[in-house]
Design an enzyme around this catalytic site. Structure first.
Site, PDB file in Angstrom:
ATOM      1  N   GLY A  46       0.850  -1.188   0.000  1.00 32.08           N
ATOM      2  CA  GLY A  46       0.000   0.000   0.000  1.00 32.08           C
ATOM      3  C   GLY A  46       0.882   1.233   0.000  1.00 32.08           C
ATOM      4  O   GLY A  46       2.014   1.198   0.501  1.00 32.08           O
ATOM      5  N   GLN A  51       3.322  10.141   0.860  1.00 35.39           N
ATOM      6  CA  GLN A  51       4.610   9.461   1.075  1.00 35.39           C
ATOM      7  C   GLN A  51       5.603   9.788  -0.037  1.00 35.39           C
ATOM      8  O   GLN A  51       6.793   9.566   0.102  1.00 35.39           O
ATOM      9  CB  GLN A  51       4.410   7.940   1.169  1.00 35.39           C
ATOM     10  CG  GLN A  51       3.646   7.521   2.422  1.00 35.39           C
ATOM     11  CD  GLN A  51       3.445   6.021   2.483  1.00 35.39           C
ATOM     12  OE1 GLN A  51       2.509   5.506   1.890  1.00 35.39           O
ATOM     13  NE2 GLN A  51       4.322   5.318   3.171  1.00 35.39           N
ATOM     14  N   CYS A  94       5.453   0.293   7.825  1.00 36.47           N
ATOM     15  CA  CYS A  94       5.177   1.388   6.889  1.00 36.47           C
ATOM     16  C   CYS A  94       6.454   1.692   6.123  1.00 36.47           C
ATOM     17  O   CYS A  94       7.530   1.737   6.724  1.00 36.47           O
ATOM     18  CB  CYS A  94       4.727   2.615   7.677  1.00 36.47           C
ATOM     19  SG  CYS A  94       4.370   4.047   6.641  1.00 36.47           S
ATOM     20  N   LEU A  95       6.340   1.920   4.819  1.00 35.70           N
ATOM     21  CA  LEU A  95       7.522   2.241   4.020  1.00 35.70           C
ATOM     22  C   LEU A  95       8.145   3.566   4.463  1.00 35.70           C
ATOM     23  O   LEU A  95       9.307   3.819   4.193  1.00 35.70           O
ATOM     24  CB  LEU A  95       7.156   2.296   2.529  1.00 35.70           C
ATOM     25  CG  LEU A  95       6.677   0.961   1.926  1.00 35.70           C
ATOM     26  CD1 LEU A  95       6.193   1.169   0.503  1.00 35.70           C
ATOM     27  CD2 LEU A  95       7.757  -0.103   1.988  1.00 35.70           C
ATOM     28  N   HIS A 136      -4.914   2.329   7.135  1.00 32.98           N
ATOM     29  CA  HIS A 136      -3.534   2.823   7.292  1.00 32.98           C
ATOM     30  C   HIS A 136      -3.226   3.867   6.211  1.00 32.98           C
ATOM     31  O   HIS A 136      -2.661   4.927   6.493  1.00 32.98           O
ATOM     32  CB  HIS A 136      -2.577   1.626   7.210  1.00 32.98           C
ATOM     33  CG  HIS A 136      -1.112   1.957   7.222  1.00 32.98           C
ATOM     34  ND1 HIS A 136      -0.270   1.562   8.235  1.00 32.98           N
ATOM     35  CD2 HIS A 136      -0.334   2.638   6.334  1.00 32.98           C
ATOM     36  CE1 HIS A 136       0.965   1.989   7.970  1.00 32.98           C
ATOM     37  NE2 HIS A 136       0.955   2.648   6.814  1.00 32.98           N
ATOM     38  N   GLU A 137      -3.622   3.571   4.961  1.00 30.14           N
ATOM     39  CA  GLU A 137      -3.327   4.506   3.856  1.00 30.14           C
ATOM     40  C   GLU A 137      -4.155   5.785   3.971  1.00 30.14           C
ATOM     41  O   GLU A 137      -3.645   6.881   3.714  1.00 30.14           O
ATOM     42  CB  GLU A 137      -3.560   3.840   2.494  1.00 30.14           C
ATOM     43  CG  GLU A 137      -2.714   2.593   2.210  1.00 30.14           C
ATOM     44  CD  GLU A 137      -1.238   2.731   2.522  1.00 30.14           C
ATOM     45  OE1 GLU A 137      -0.707   3.848   2.444  1.00 30.14           O
ATOM     46  OE2 GLU A 137      -0.628   1.714   2.891  1.00 30.14           O
ATOM     47  N   HIS A 140      -2.659   8.207   6.278  1.00 31.27           N
ATOM     48  CA  HIS A 140      -1.567   9.006   5.691  1.00 31.27           C
ATOM     49  C   HIS A 140      -2.105  10.312   5.096  1.00 31.27           C
ATOM     50  O   HIS A 140      -1.433  11.337   5.129  1.00 31.27           O
ATOM     51  CB  HIS A 140      -0.880   8.232   4.556  1.00 31.27           C
ATOM     52  CG  HIS A 140       0.220   7.315   5.015  1.00 31.27           C
ATOM     53  ND1 HIS A 140       1.353   7.774   5.642  1.00 31.27           N
ATOM     54  CD2 HIS A 140       0.374   5.974   4.901  1.00 31.27           C
ATOM     55  CE1 HIS A 140       2.153   6.735   5.910  1.00 31.27           C
ATOM     56  NE2 HIS A 140       1.580   5.632   5.473  1.00 31.27           N
TER      57      HIS A 140
HETATM   58 ZN   LIG Z   1       2.355   3.722   5.674  1.00 30.34          ZN
END
Ligand SMILES: [Zn+2]
Length: 191
Positions: A46, A51, A94-95, A136-137, A140
């Site tokens: 995701g 990000q 998370c990235l 989660h996304e 963001h």
């Molecule tokens: Zn994330």
């Protein structure tokens, strides 16, 4: 399509609220395609536009696990329109918070309304890992990271470590040392 740099915490852009897109036009589609390619390369399941430093309400997902296979999903202006009272807990990563993982409790089931890659309004009922990822996304897009759902003690410890790792990387770069290879995201973590 292009692979772009994923911002990592504590970058102030990750704490900003993103704006809805007016429509899914060629520019938004290009962003969606870049996001998907960047996510696959990471690899992740995701990714949200902020990000990549783009403060637009756009997310992409592609979950390919034994029990959930979604294929690529593109969502503009996603909104949770229904959430279950019952919670589910997953270990999230998370990235933008590399190499750190923590259990987070969220509503087990949600319904998300969004515009797809063709600009059509859709609704999708999500449960399990997909429900966690969608939430989660969308977090963001509101400047919320999974570490904002855990204790401030643990959050601050993670942020200090990330800052230290970044400084070491910058120093190595200044001294002309080769960059450390990135470790692969943990397979068992949710996001
Ligand atoms: Zn994330």
């Amino acid at each position: 399509m292009a692979i772009r740099t994923i911002l990592t915490a504590p970058d102030p852009r990750l704490k900003k609220k993103s704006r809805p897109v007016g429509s899914v036009d060629a520019e938004v589609r290009r962003l969606m395609d870049d996001m998907l390619e960047t996510m696959y390369e990471a690899p992740g399941i995701g990714l949200a536009a902020p990000q990549l430093g783009e403060l637009k309400r756009v997310i992409v997902l592609d979950i390919d696990r034994e029990d959930v296979k979604t294929g690529p999903l593109f969502m503009a202006n996603p909104e949770i329109v229904e959430a279950s009272d019952e919670d589910a807990t997953y270990e999230e990563g998370c990235l933008s918070v590399p190499e750190h993982y923590s259990d987070v409790a969220r509503p087990a089931k949600v319904t998300v309304r969004y515009l797809d890659r063709d600009g059509a309004t859709r609704e999708m009922a999500c449960e399990g890992l997909l429900s966690t990822c969608v939430q989660h996304e969308i977090d963001h897009l509101d400047g919320i990271l999974f570490i904002d759902h855990i204790s401030s003690l643990k959050r601050n410890m993670i942020l200090r470590k990330l800052l230290k790792a970044r400084k070491e990387a910058e120093r190595d770069e200044a001294e002309g040392k080769p960059a450390k290879p990135r470790s692969k995201p943990k397979e068992t973590a949710a996001v």
